[in-house]
Design a protein around this motif. Structure first.
Motif, PDB file in Angstrom:
ATOM      1  N   PHE A  54       0.841  -1.198   0.000  1.00 24.12           N
ATOM      2  CA  PHE A  54       0.000   0.000   0.000  1.00 24.12           C
ATOM      3  C   PHE A  54       0.875   1.246   0.000  1.00 24.12           C
ATOM      4  O   PHE A  54       1.678   1.468   0.899  1.00 24.12           O
ATOM      5  CB  PHE A  54      -0.895  -0.002   1.243  1.00 24.12           C
ATOM      6  CG  PHE A  54      -1.866   1.153   1.307  1.00 24.12           C
ATOM      7  CD1 PHE A  54      -3.171   0.997   0.856  1.00 24.12           C
ATOM      8  CD2 PHE A  54      -1.489   2.377   1.824  1.00 24.12           C
ATOM      9  CE1 PHE A  54      -4.074   2.060   0.928  1.00 24.12           C
ATOM     10  CE2 PHE A  54      -2.373   3.440   1.894  1.00 24.12           C
ATOM     11  CZ  PHE A  54      -3.676   3.278   1.441  1.00 24.12           C
ATOM     12  N   ARG A  55       0.741   2.064  -1.048  1.00 25.41           N
ATOM     13  CA  ARG A  55       1.358   3.388  -1.091  1.00 25.41           C
ATOM     14  C   ARG A  55       0.574   4.231  -2.077  1.00 25.41           C
ATOM     15  O   ARG A  55       0.533   3.947  -3.276  1.00 25.41           O
ATOM     16  CB  ARG A  55       2.818   3.321  -1.537  1.00 25.41           C
ATOM     17  CG  ARG A  55       3.501   4.703  -1.629  1.00 25.41           C
ATOM     18  CD  ARG A  55       3.853   5.283  -0.282  1.00 25.41           C
ATOM     19  NE  ARG A  55       3.735   6.737  -0.247  1.00 25.41           N
ATOM     20  CZ  ARG A  55       4.285   7.504   0.689  1.00 25.41           C
ATOM     21  NH1 ARG A  55       4.992   6.965   1.654  1.00 25.41           N
ATOM     22  NH2 ARG A  55       4.115   8.802   0.679  1.00 25.41           N
ATOM     23  N   ILE A  95      -1.470  -1.331  -4.159  1.00 22.96           N
ATOM     24  CA  ILE A  95      -2.618  -0.441  -4.043  1.00 22.96           C
ATOM     25  C   ILE A  95      -2.109   0.993  -4.118  1.00 22.96           C
ATOM     26  O   ILE A  95      -1.292   1.416  -3.293  1.00 22.96           O
ATOM     27  CB  ILE A  95      -3.362  -0.657  -2.712  1.00 22.96           C
ATOM     28  CG1 ILE A  95      -3.790  -2.117  -2.553  1.00 22.96           C
ATOM     29  CG2 ILE A  95      -4.574   0.268  -2.615  1.00 22.96           C
ATOM     30  CD1 ILE A  95      -4.349  -2.453  -1.170  1.00 22.96           C
ATOM     31  N   THR A  96      -2.580   1.754  -5.105  1.00 21.73           N
ATOM     32  CA  THR A  96      -2.141   3.135  -5.250  1.00 21.73           C
ATOM     33  C   THR A  96      -3.216   3.950  -5.963  1.00 21.73           C
ATOM     34  O   THR A  96      -4.266   3.423  -6.345  1.00 21.73           O
ATOM     35  CB  THR A  96      -0.807   3.200  -6.006  1.00 21.73           C
ATOM     36  OG1 THR A  96      -0.275   4.524  -5.884  1.00 21.73           O
ATOM     37  CG2 THR A  96      -0.966   2.844  -7.480  1.00 21.73           C
ATOM     38  N   LYS A  97      -2.944   5.220  -6.158  1.00 21.18           N
ATOM     39  CA  LYS A  97      -3.892   6.081  -6.864  1.00 21.18           C
ATOM     40  C   LYS A  97      -3.747   5.900  -8.376  1.00 21.18           C
ATOM     41  O   LYS A  97      -2.641   5.716  -8.889  1.00 21.18           O
ATOM     42  CB  LYS A  97      -3.661   7.550  -6.505  1.00 21.18           C
ATOM     43  CG  LYS A  97      -4.096   7.906  -5.085  1.00 21.18           C
ATOM     44  CD  LYS A  97      -3.923   9.399  -4.824  1.00 21.18           C
ATOM     45  CE  LYS A  97      -4.411   9.780  -3.441  1.00 21.18           C
ATOM     46  NZ  LYS A  97      -4.249  11.234  -3.173  1.00 21.18           N
ATOM     47  N   GLN A  98      -4.858   6.003  -9.058  1.00 22.31           N
ATOM     48  CA  GLN A  98      -4.895   5.825 -10.509  1.00 22.31           C
ATOM     49  C   GLN A  98      -3.888   6.707 -11.223  1.00 22.31           C
ATOM     50  O   GLN A  98      -3.165   6.260 -12.119  1.00 22.31           O
ATOM     51  CB  GLN A  98      -6.311   6.127 -11.012  1.00 22.31           C
ATOM     52  CG  GLN A  98      -6.460   6.270 -12.521  1.00 22.31           C
ATOM     53  CD  GLN A  98      -6.290   4.956 -13.244  1.00 22.31           C
ATOM     54  OE1 GLN A  98      -6.709   3.923 -12.740  1.00 22.31           O
ATOM     55  NE2 GLN A  98      -5.685   4.990 -14.418  1.00 22.31           N
ATOM     56  N   GLU A 153       3.800  -0.122 -14.256  1.00 24.57           N
ATOM     57  CA  GLU A 153       3.434  -1.041 -15.332  1.00 24.57           C
ATOM     58  C   GLU A 153       4.664  -1.753 -15.880  1.00 24.57           C
ATOM     59  O   GLU A 153       5.771  -1.206 -15.875  1.00 24.57           O
ATOM     60  CB  GLU A 153       2.731  -0.264 -16.459  1.00 24.57           C
ATOM     61  CG  GLU A 153       1.385   0.320 -16.043  1.00 24.57           C
ATOM     62  CD  GLU A 153       0.813   1.276 -17.076  1.00 24.57           C
ATOM     63  OE1 GLU A 153       1.460   1.441 -18.144  1.00 24.57           O
ATOM     64  OE2 GLU A 153      -0.247   1.873 -16.822  1.00 24.57           O
ATOM     65  N   ASN A 154       4.460  -2.979 -16.336  1.00 17.73           N
ATOM     66  CA  ASN A 154       5.520  -3.803 -16.939  1.00 17.73           C
ATOM     67  C   ASN A 154       6.557  -4.279 -15.916  1.00 17.73           C
ATOM     68  O   ASN A 154       7.583  -4.843 -16.292  1.00 17.73           O
ATOM     69  CB  ASN A 154       6.226  -3.042 -18.074  1.00 17.73           C
ATOM     70  CG  ASN A 154       6.980  -3.965 -19.017  1.00 17.73           C
ATOM     71  OD1 ASN A 154       6.447  -4.979 -19.455  1.00 17.73           O
ATOM     72  ND2 ASN A 154       8.218  -3.625 -19.324  1.00 17.73           N
ATOM     73  N   THR A 167       2.133  -8.296 -10.074  1.00 15.46           N
ATOM     74  CA  THR A 167       1.141  -9.041 -10.847  1.00 15.46           C
ATOM     75  C   THR A 167      -0.153  -8.269 -11.020  1.00 15.46           C
ATOM     76  O   THR A 167      -0.948  -8.585 -11.903  1.00 15.46           O
ATOM     77  CB  THR A 167       0.827 -10.387 -10.169  1.00 15.46           C
ATOM     78  OG1 THR A 167       0.272 -10.144  -8.868  1.00 15.46           O
ATOM     79  CG2 THR A 167       2.088 -11.234 -10.016  1.00 15.46           C
ATOM     80  N   GLU A 168      -0.345  -7.242 -10.195  1.00 14.53           N
ATOM     81  CA  GLU A 168      -1.614  -6.497 -10.237  1.00 14.53           C
ATOM     82  C   GLU A 168      -1.411  -5.109  -9.643  1.00 14.53           C
ATOM     83  O   GLU A 168      -0.757  -4.954  -8.608  1.00 14.53           O
ATOM     84  CB  GLU A 168      -2.661  -7.258  -9.415  1.00 14.53           C
ATOM     85  CG  GLU A 168      -4.011  -6.596  -9.320  1.00 14.53           C
ATOM     86  CD  GLU A 168      -4.936  -7.348  -8.366  1.00 14.53           C
ATOM     87  OE1 GLU A 168      -6.158  -7.173  -8.480  1.00 14.53           O
ATOM     88  OE2 GLU A 168      -4.419  -8.090  -7.499  1.00 14.53           O
ATOM     89  N   ILE A 169      -1.945  -4.099 -10.327  1.00 13.22           N
ATOM     90  CA  ILE A 169      -1.983  -2.740  -9.783  1.00 13.22           C
ATOM     91  C   ILE A 169      -3.433  -2.421  -9.449  1.00 13.22           C
ATOM     92  O   ILE A 169      -4.296  -2.416 -10.329  1.00 13.22           O
ATOM     93  CB  ILE A 169      -1.436  -1.712 -10.792  1.00 13.22           C
ATOM     94  CG1 ILE A 169      -0.017  -2.085 -11.239  1.00 13.22           C
ATOM     95  CG2 ILE A 169      -1.429  -0.316 -10.165  1.00 13.22           C
ATOM     96  CD1 ILE A 169       0.508  -1.215 -12.376  1.00 13.22           C
ATOM     97  N   ILE A 170      -3.707  -2.192  -8.184  1.00 10.38           N
ATOM     98  CA  ILE A 170      -5.059  -1.866  -7.728  1.00 10.38           C
ATOM     99  C   ILE A 170      -5.172  -0.350  -7.730  1.00 10.38           C
ATOM    100  O   ILE A 170      -4.635   0.335  -6.856  1.00 10.38           O
ATOM    101  CB  ILE A 170      -5.317  -2.450  -6.328  1.00 10.38           C
ATOM    102  CG1 ILE A 170      -5.099  -3.967  -6.348  1.00 10.38           C
ATOM    103  CG2 ILE A 170      -6.725  -2.109  -5.846  1.00 10.38           C
ATOM    104  CD1 ILE A 170      -4.928  -4.585  -4.982  1.00 10.38           C
TER     105      ILE A 170
END
Length: 331
Positions: free
Chosen positions: A12-13, A41-44, A51-52, A57-60
């Protein structure tokens, strides 16, 4: 509920951009040391540099609607249910991360923020505290969430993974503008005005680069674009975050203030010349690469704030005392 492997962690950051980029160094470190993979978990708006990344494995991606007071309590519950049993690594330590931790169905680890030490240093100017804080940049503080024996900063440098297509696209854009590899990237913008190097200094620096036959390019985003003679080398507001990273990867140096792009450059291995005014290396958000340089003034009023938000009563003397010749000597 999904079933996740024991070596999968939830990190989480939220913000800001540079803080998030700095997590990539400790992600690399833990992936190599323990074989971990991560959901982050981060801000859009800050997610693109992740990315990449082969270890993520996943960006929330959270949007503004997710982060309202009641909305976040609901979202935190859903995340806790989805990732039940996974370890949560809190690299932000804010009210939102504490709420998530309270609802989490699994182990929680949290980094040492050194908040008391930072406040004490700001109040006292203690050289002892300054040395302690400078020896533990944010990347090392992040590692403290897991590690008892803290790794050296050089083992935690940020890493942004570019694709071959992104690199080729940057080279094509450079060729179109007759910009060669090894140019000097310039980032003349700042989120907070007191962190801004005077614009007339940027113009003087550009004129000196032209006189020396050194190519340059302006990068970044700002509503008040820097006006330069060679408009073809001014990429202000023209590139996405990842396009900017790809362009920076071809530069010899990035010259900037204490900014997010400072960490973008570090993440692609480009040395940084950074000017620190109201902020300080003691806060921990500084480039730690072996070829990175930090310019700052020895004024008793420094540092005057954590993020550069304070209204300077001394007409930004800390930055005005850093002249373009100081940068030219480092190129």
């Amino acid at each position: 509920m999904h079933k996740f492997k024991d070596n999968h962690k939830i990190l989480f950051r939220l913000s800001a951009l540079g803080d998030l980029i700095l997590t990539t160094g400790v992600i690399d470190f833990w992936a190599e040391k323990y074989g971990w993979t991560f959901s982050v978990i981060t801000k859009q708006q800050y997610a693109a540099p992740l990315e990449n990344n082969p270890h993520i494995t996943e960006i929330i991606r959270l949007n503004k609607e997710d982060l309202g007071d009641l909305a976040w309590i609901t979202k935190a519950g859903r995340l806790s249910n989805k990732y039940e049993g996974c370890e949560l690594i809190d690299l932000h330590s804010t009210l939102r991360s504490r709420i998530l931790s309270q609802r989490w169905h699994g182990p929680v680890s949290r980094y040492k923020k050194f908040s008391l030490e930072r406040r004490a240093f700001k109040l006292t100017g203690s050289e002892k505290l300054e040395k302690i804080l400078e020896s533990k940049p944010v990347t090392v503080r992040y590692a403290s969430a897991i590690e008892k024996n803290l790794p050296a900063p050089e083992n935690l440098l940020p890493h942004i993974y570019l694709t071959d297509d992104e690199k080729e696209d940057a080279l094509a854009k450079m060729a179109h503008k007759k910009l060669s590899k090894g140019f000097i990237a310039l980032h003349p913008y700042a989120t907070h005005p007191d962190k801004s190097w005077p614009r007339e200094y940027w113009i003087e620096l550009i004129n000196q680069l032209d006189a020396k036959g050194l190519q340059w390019a302006v990068i970044g985003k700002d509503t008040n674009e820097l006006n330069v003679d060679k408009a073809e080398w001014n990429f202000t507001n023209k590139f996405s975050l990842r396009q900017t990273c790809a362009l920076l990867s071809e530069a010899k140096y990035l010259v900037t203030g204490d900014s997010g792009p400072m960490h973008l450059a570090a993440g692609v291995g480009t040395p940084v010349i950074a000017m620190f005014g109201p902020t300080s290396r003691a806060w921990g958000f500084y480039p730690a690469g072996k070829n990175d340089k930090i310019l700052e003034s020895d004024l008793k009023c420094r540092p005057c704030s954590l993020h550069g938000k304070s209204n300077c009563s001394k007409n930004r003397e800390c930055l005005k005392s850093i002249h373009p010749v100081s940068i030219l000597k480092l190129l």
